[in-house]
Write a protein that holds these residues in place. Structure first.
Motif, PDB file in Angstrom:
ATOM      1  N   LEU A   1      -7.455   4.340   8.274  1.00 32.37           N
ATOM      2  CA  LEU A   1      -7.785   5.749   8.465  1.00 32.37           C
ATOM      3  C   LEU A   1      -7.501   6.537   7.175  1.00 32.37           C
ATOM      4  O   LEU A   1      -6.535   6.235   6.463  1.00 32.37           O
ATOM      5  N   PRO A   2      -8.319   7.539   6.863  1.00 28.48           N
ATOM      6  CA  PRO A   2      -8.120   8.301   5.627  1.00 28.48           C
ATOM      7  C   PRO A   2      -6.716   8.881   5.487  1.00 28.48           C
ATOM      8  O   PRO A   2      -6.134   8.853   4.390  1.00 28.48           O
ATOM      9  N   GLU A   3      -6.157   9.385   6.588  1.00 31.07           N
ATOM     10  CA  GLU A   3      -4.818   9.959   6.521  1.00 31.07           C
ATOM     11  C   GLU A   3      -3.777   8.886   6.208  1.00 31.07           C
ATOM     12  O   GLU A   3      -2.796   9.150   5.488  1.00 31.07           O
ATOM     13  N   ALA A   4      -3.983   7.685   6.743  1.00 30.71           N
ATOM     14  CA  ALA A   4      -3.076   6.577   6.452  1.00 30.71           C
ATOM     15  C   ALA A   4      -3.198   6.143   4.999  1.00 30.71           C
ATOM     16  O   ALA A   4      -2.199   5.821   4.337  1.00 30.71           O
ATOM     17  N   GLU A   5      -4.419   6.155   4.477  1.00 29.66           N
ATOM     18  CA  GLU A   5      -4.618   5.762   3.081  1.00 29.66           C
ATOM     19  C   GLU A   5      -3.913   6.723   2.134  1.00 29.66           C
ATOM     20  O   GLU A   5      -3.357   6.305   1.114  1.00 29.66           O
ATOM     21  N   GLU A   6      -3.927   7.994   2.454  1.00 27.64           N
ATOM     22  CA  GLU A   6      -3.217   8.968   1.622  1.00 27.64           C
ATOM     23  C   GLU A   6      -1.731   8.649   1.563  1.00 27.64           C
ATOM     24  O   GLU A   6      -1.108   8.692   0.496  1.00 27.64           O
ATOM     25  N   LEU A   7      -1.152   8.321   2.720  1.00 25.91           N
ATOM     26  CA  LEU A   7       0.276   8.000   2.768  1.00 25.91           C
ATOM     27  C   LEU A   7       0.575   6.702   2.028  1.00 25.91           C
ATOM     28  O   LEU A   7       1.584   6.598   1.320  1.00 25.91           O
ATOM     29  N   LEU A   8      -0.281   5.713   2.192  1.00 30.05           N
ATOM     30  CA  LEU A   8      -0.104   4.437   1.500  1.00 30.05           C
ATOM     31  C   LEU A   8      -0.200   4.616  -0.010  1.00 30.05           C
ATOM     32  O   LEU A   8       0.622   4.086  -0.774  1.00 30.05           O
ATOM     33  N   SER A   9      -1.211   5.353  -0.450  1.00 32.50           N
ATOM     34  CA  SER A   9      -1.397   5.574  -1.888  1.00 32.50           C
ATOM     35  C   SER A   9      -0.207   6.306  -2.493  1.00 32.50           C
ATOM     36  O   SER A   9       0.203   6.018  -3.627  1.00 32.50           O
ATOM     37  N   ALA A  10       0.373   7.224  -1.725  1.00 32.00           N
ATOM     38  CA  ALA A  10       1.507   8.007  -2.222  1.00 32.00           C
ATOM     39  C   ALA A  10       2.724   7.136  -2.494  1.00 32.00           C
ATOM     40  O   ALA A  10       3.562   7.475  -3.331  1.00 32.00           O
ATOM     41  N   ARG A  11       2.815   6.013  -1.809  1.00 29.34           N
ATOM     42  CA  ARG A  11       3.945   5.115  -2.070  1.00 29.34           C
ATOM     43  C   ARG A  11       3.537   3.837  -2.793  1.00 29.34           C
ATOM     44  O   ARG A  11       4.226   2.818  -2.751  1.00 29.34           O
ATOM     45  N   GLY A  12       2.388   3.881  -3.463  1.00 38.82           N
ATOM     46  CA  GLY A  12       2.018   2.826  -4.390  1.00 38.82           C
ATOM     47  C   GLY A  12       1.230   1.669  -3.831  1.00 38.82           C
ATOM     48  O   GLY A  12       0.993   0.685  -4.538  1.00 38.82           O
ATOM     49  N   VAL A  13       0.790   1.756  -2.572  1.00 36.91           N
ATOM     50  CA  VAL A  13      -0.041   0.691  -1.997  1.00 36.91           C
ATOM     51  C   VAL A  13      -1.494   0.956  -2.368  1.00 36.91           C
ATOM     52  O   VAL A  13      -2.027   2.039  -2.105  1.00 36.91           O
ATOM     53  N   VAL A  14      -2.132  -0.021  -2.993  1.00 35.16           N
ATOM     54  CA  VAL A  14      -3.519   0.130  -3.445  1.00 35.16           C
ATOM     55  C   VAL A  14      -4.461  -0.354  -2.346  1.00 35.16           C
ATOM     56  O   VAL A  14      -4.362  -1.497  -1.893  1.00 35.16           O
TER      57      VAL A  14
END
Length: 392
Positions: A300-313
């Motif tokens: 989900l887009p909201e999950a991707e934002e959170l993942l990206s914020a902690r360095g998950v590509v």
């Protein structure tokens, strides 16, 4: 990008179940996109998938190639593919969509459906083929159809080339990302959700490249072995829906709840089953460095934002799983022949080039790979429109 060209909802007069067709746009009067069947499928889901197909087609545009990108489209049916009534629903859906399939929508297998089943139902619905709308664009229709049929007949280790080529593309996406980061294949652990067509082939190619498959999730749960799972044994023991017979598990193989695949110790996660698998809640358990989207819209887009914020590509689906669609057209238009080695080599070159371009663009723009992919598409769509035209 504009709103879809066409969007419709169909209701089955026998069961009351609904189906959807969204044509995002046409290029040279034709669009491309598979047909999925799953309980809970929605018009919004199909709309997003149709836009993704427009992007996938544009990403594989090669001015020197014979294959010219088509527009994007998608079909969906809200029905459990294991329901006894599902085949009748499929036939009636295709019969209702017959004017569109004959004229401007080329389709094929997607989640819940196999190509053999789609073609059998299409014939029963009175269609020549699920991709007949593209035939007028071919230089030699007879030769092109023969070449594609020959390609579908090719098997490698008992697995069809059409099933393997998508996984080859996903695996090459993973390997390209590892190479760019300077991470060796040996010792890199991967977890895969779904052991169907895409997930199974991806796991097969990755283990043959030297990665260690430590977890596989199916509808029954998650199979884990920190030392590595036997992918060949699991593939030989799966049913048509990707569910593994637990009788083949070894003493060191553990069975855990289904969602545990997300939080296993692995560097790479490959969601290869359903859409919307990673949400804002379960993303918290992810410790991997990469999520590689083999399925359509799994994060989900909201999950991707959170993942990206902690360095998950997150490597996006519009690039990662685009190899299957491209292989169809490379073969039909004559860029490659009905040969496994040629198909794998062409897929690897194309996918690696796309991943490298996307990651370089993301680095230069200081953005996510998905945003970079959208930027690349935005650059290519006007070129395609100027040369071939489209209807929005």
């Amino acid at each position: 990008m504009t709103a879809p060209l066409m969007s419709l909802t169909w209701t089955d007069h026998v069961t009351g179940r609904q189906g959807f067709l969204v044509v995002d746009r046409l290029v040279r009067g034709v669009s491309s996109g598979g047909l999925r069947m799953r309980p809970g499928c929605t018009l919004a889901e199909v709309t997003g998938l149709a836009r993704g197909m427009t992007m996938k087609e544009a990403l594989h545009y090669d001015p020197e190639g014979r294959y010219v990108p088509l527009g994007g489209a998608k079909g969906g049916i809200d029905c459990d593919p294991q329901d006894p009534e599902s085949y009748g629903v499929l036939v009636r859906y295709l019969r209702a969509m017959r004017p569109y399939i004959e004229s401007f929508w080329t389709t094929g297998e997607d989640l819940g459906l196999t190509q053999d089943l789609v073609e059998r139902a299409a014939a029963e619905a009175g269609l020549v083929s699920s991709i007949q709308a593209v035939y007028p664009l071919l230089d030699d229709e007879t030769e092109a159809r023969r070449r594609l049929a020959d390609a579908f007949a090719v098997e490698v280790d008992g697995i069809g080339l059409d099933e393997l080529v998508g996984g080859c593309g996903v695996a090459e996406s993973v390997l390209a990302a590892l190479d760019r980061a300077g991470v060796p294949y040996t010792g890199t652990r991967v977890a895969v959700q779904g052991l169907g067509t895409m997930g199974g082939a991806t796991a097969r190619f990755l283990t043959r490249a030297g990665l260690t498959l430590v977890a596989v999730a199916d509808i029954k749960g998650t199979i884990v072995n920190p030392g590595g799972l036997d992918i060949d044994a699991l593939l030989s023991a799966r049913d048509a829906y990707g569910t593994v017979d637990r009788a083949v598990l070894r003493p060191g193989d553990l069975e855990l709840p289904g969602e545990d695949w997300l939080s296993v110790d692995a560097e790479v996660l490959v969601p290869a089953a359903v859409s919307y698998a990673v949400d804002t809640t379960n993303q918290r358990g992810v410790t991997a460095r990469w999520i590689v989207e083999a399925a359509n819209m799994p994060v989900l887009p909201e999950a991707e934002e959170l993942l990206s914020a902690r360095g998950v590509v997150v490597l996006p689906d519009v690039v990662v799983n685009s190899g299957t669609n491209a292989w169809w057209w490379w073969t039909l238009f004559g860029d490659i022949g009905a040969d496994a080695d040629e198909a794998f080599a062409h897929t690897r070159r194309s996918m690696r080039a796309l991943i490298d371009l996307m990651l370089a663009r993301a680095e230069a723009d200081r953005t996510t790979p998905r945003a970079a992919a959208h930027a690349i598409v935005a650059d290519r769509l006007p070129v395609i429109a100027e040369r071939f035209g489209w209807y929005r």
